[in-house]
Design a protein around this motif. Structure first.
Motif, PDB file in Angstrom:
ATOM      1  N   GLN A 439       0.850  -1.443  -0.180  1.00 49.23           N
ATOM      2  CA  GLN A 439      -0.123  -0.039  -0.005  1.00 49.23           C
ATOM      3  C   GLN A 439       0.997   1.247  -0.073  1.00 49.23           C
ATOM      4  N   ARG A 440       1.790   1.136   0.894  1.00 48.31           N
ATOM      5  CA  ARG A 440       2.867   2.364   0.932  1.00 48.31           C
ATOM      6  C   ARG A 440       3.688   2.528  -0.719  1.00 48.31           C
ATOM      7  N   LEU A 441       3.793   1.609  -1.076  1.00 48.17           N
ATOM      8  CA  LEU A 441       4.514   1.488  -2.571  1.00 48.17           C
ATOM      9  C   LEU A 441       3.538   2.104  -3.491  1.00 48.17           C
ATOM     10  N   LEU A 442       2.400   1.692  -3.657  1.00 49.12           N
ATOM     11  CA  LEU A 442       1.320   2.078  -4.298  1.00 49.12           C
ATOM     12  C   LEU A 442       1.056   3.729  -4.090  1.00 49.12           C
ATOM     13  N   ALA A 443       1.227   4.315  -2.764  1.00 43.44           N
ATOM     14  CA  ALA A 443       0.930   5.349  -2.598  1.00 43.44           C
ATOM     15  C   ALA A 443       2.081   6.284  -3.102  1.00 43.44           C
ATOM     16  N   LEU A 444       3.432   5.827  -2.930  1.00 50.22           N
ATOM     17  CA  LEU A 444       4.676   6.111  -3.303  1.00 50.22           C
ATOM     18  C   LEU A 444       4.402   6.468  -5.005  1.00 50.22           C
ATOM     19  N   SER A 445       4.204   5.291  -5.625  1.00 55.68           N
ATOM     20  CA  SER A 445       3.910   5.389  -7.059  1.00 55.68           C
ATOM     21  C   SER A 445       3.274   6.546  -7.661  1.00 55.68           C
TER      22      SER A 445
END
Length: 597
Positions: A439-445
């Protein structure tokens, strides 16, 4: 709390049986002599019935009466001799012998031309026939009365018979007794003639006997009602005739209250006598059949010892003993000193056997150590004596085998707990990766894409290029993280089951995978996980099928991969932890996994 091993009885010294051997032989000789005396009493009774007792005894009233008298009396004597000589002498055989001798006493009391002492003794002995038969029935087949009501009834009939016999012997003048049967003139024990007292004693004895007969019927019926089927089979040949005899005794007491004078030629009284005599003869046959059955069981147990293997299959001794003793409910629990618990032949924990529901428990020892406890029908007497040293050795071998199986079961359970713990950790890690890092990687992307759009709008080409490269790397990392999370524990396996999980595995596999057969049903989570990872670790170009065969999930993987067996070790451990088996090979593998549903 662990239950300590039952205390063991101190074994008897070997010298004791040697010292008691001679008295034992004397007791056997005495019983044989008593049997011969009974035969003489029967022969004398026939002679008396044909002479002085022709009109005063049932045996002399007709040929049928003589046959019934002899069959009943000699049947009891024969049963007593068979019981005493066929096994260790016990109370049952002695009671049958005494009852058979006393059965002829009413006929001997008619010998008024002989020595006065003989009819007087016979008059007293006749009063103990009923108590002896009551005691005999209540102690069958174990040799002792099992319940408190039975013991109380036996004690009461003996006490009443003794008091009545003493009172009549001391105060009854037969000449003044209007209800006398055979002995109407002789009483060698007479101290003082008290006709009123004697009459009151006779009436009281008559009604007490009727009440005791009714109580005997109740006790016998209760024993049959609460007995198990094997115990009931042992009790029926004796208990049913005993009930018939008790009914005849009660009817005789009631009839005498109305008829007053006992007349052997009275049709009602003779019919009651015939029923009672036939019941006693059948009772004797039941006693003898019980001895024959016990002998057959001992031979069957001996054959078990002859066929005993060094390493019997688990439960084979229990099955053999149950068949030999005709007790399907027989169970053997093996004592494990190290664990302070009882287990069955397969090593599974079982509760300590208890004496409930008509069952008895016999604890077997070898070398002063408890090896097993046998729960069997309470009507099986002397089971410990029937199990000889050879069978005890077999029980010890099976106990050791059960102990080993119990240890293996503990190891399997430990492996299953380890696998379940690992799967739980896998699911937790997959969930944390999905809900956390992904979820954090999705937010970062998403933030990178927004920054790239802003840089493109501002015409900042270097920043746009750098952000585009960062967005691509973020996508690659996210895909790798998804693959990693999926490999840890597939979410579809937990949510949809083994069928959809294998379909997903086939879609994402790097090589073609064909699902030939997979039933769309749910199995226990450990079973589904074991099947899934066995397939996942085995497939190359593969054809997979899942079938349910007799409560076992069978997974077959046909593989043309490298044939490397190293990855299958983890799958074998996982399948073995559930009590299954995995057979890998160069062309695939086959796993069989027990499933509870």
């Amino acid at each position: 709390m662990a239950r300590a091993e039952p205390p063991l009885a101190v074994p008897a010294r070997r010298a004791v049986p040697v010292r008691l051997a001679a008295p034992g032989r004397l007791a056997s000789s005495a019983r044989v002599a008593a049997g011969l005396a009974g035969l003489a009493a029967a022969a004398g009774a026939l002679a008396l019935a044909a002479g002085p007792g022709r009109s005063t005894t049932y045996a002399g009233s007709s040929a049928a009466g003589a046959v019934l008298t002899v069959c009943a009396g000699l049947g009891l004597i024969a049963a007593g001799l068979v019981i005493c000589l066929a096994r260790r002498p016990g109370r049952t055989g002695d009671l049958a012998l005494l009852a058979g001798v006393c059965w002829f006493a009413p006929v001997w009391s008619a010998w008024q031309d002989g020595p006065p002492l003989i009819p007087s003794i016979a008059m007293v002995a006749a009063g103990f026939t009923f108590p002896l038969i009551v005691h005999l029935v209540l102690t069958h087949p174990t040799g002792r009365a099992g319940s408190a009501p039975a013991r109380a009834l036996a004690a009461a009939v003996y006490a009443e018979a003794l008091l009545a016999a003493a009172a009549l012997a001391l105060f009854r003048e037969p000449y003044f007794d209007p209800g006398c049967l055979a002995n109407c003139t002789v009483n060698a024990f007479l101290v003082r003639s008290l006709p009123t007292l004697a009459r009151a004693v006779e009436i009281g004895d008559r009604w007490f006997t009727a009440a005791a007969a009714a109580a005997m019927i109740v006790v016998c019926a209760a024993r049959l009602a609460r007995a198990s089927w094997p115990a009931r089979q042992r009790l029926l040949p004796v208990t049913v005739p005993a009930i018939g005899f008790a009914a005849a005794v009660a009817a005789h007491s009631v009839a005498l209250q109305r008829i007053t004078v006992e007349d052997p030629f009275n049709a009602a009284l003779f019919a009651i006598f015939a029923i009672g005599s036939a019941a006693v003869a059948l009772l004797a046959i039941g006693l003898i059949s019980g001895v024959a059955r016990a002998r057959a069981e001992r031979r069957a147990v001996a054959r078990i010892a002859a066929r005993l293997d060094q390493a019997p299959a688990p439960g084979s001794l229990q099955s053999a003993l149950a068949a030999a003793l005709h007790d399907p409910g027989l169970q053997i629990a093996y004592w494990l000193p190290g664990r302070q618990r009882y287990v069955d032949a397969s090593g599974r924990l079982v509760p300590e056997p208890s004496t409930t529901g008509g069952r008895a428990v016999t604890r077997l020892t070898r070398n002063e150590r408890t090896i097993a406890a046998v729960s069997h029908s309470g009507a099986v007497p002397g089971i410990e004596s029937q199990i000889g040293p050879a069978i005890r050795l077999g029980l010890e071998n099976e106990r050791l085998q059960a102990e080993l199986l119990a240890q293996l079961e503990e190891l399997r359970a430990s492996r299953a707990r380890i696998v379940q713990t690992a799967d739980s950790e896998r699911r937790g890690l997959e969930r944390n990766l999905h809900d956390g890092a992904q979820q954090r990687l999705l937010a970062l992307s998403y933030d990178i894409r927004l920054a790239r759009a802003a840089a493109q709008a501002d015409g900042d080409t270097p920043a746009e290029t750098a952000l585009a490269r960062a967005a691509s790397q973020t996508r690659d990392i996210l895909e790798e993280l998804r693959d990693l999370a999926h490999g840890i524990y597939p979410a579809v396996l937990a949510e949809a089951g083994i069928g959809p999980a294998l379909a997903t595995l086939a879609d994402t596999a790097p090589l073609p995978v064909q699902i030939l057969r997979a039933e769309h049903r749910r199995y226990p989570a450990p079973v589904e996980a074991a099947a899934y990872f066995a397939v996942a670790e085995a497939i190359g170009h593969a054809a997979v099928s899942l079938t349910d065969e007799g409560g076992r999930l069978v997974v077959t993987v046909q593989d043309n991969g490298s044939g490397d067996a190293a990855p299958m070790l983890a799958a074998a451990d996982r399948v073995g932890a559930l009590g299954g088996s995995l057979a890998p090979g160069t062309a695939g593998c086959r796993a069989e996994i027990p499933c509870a549903s």
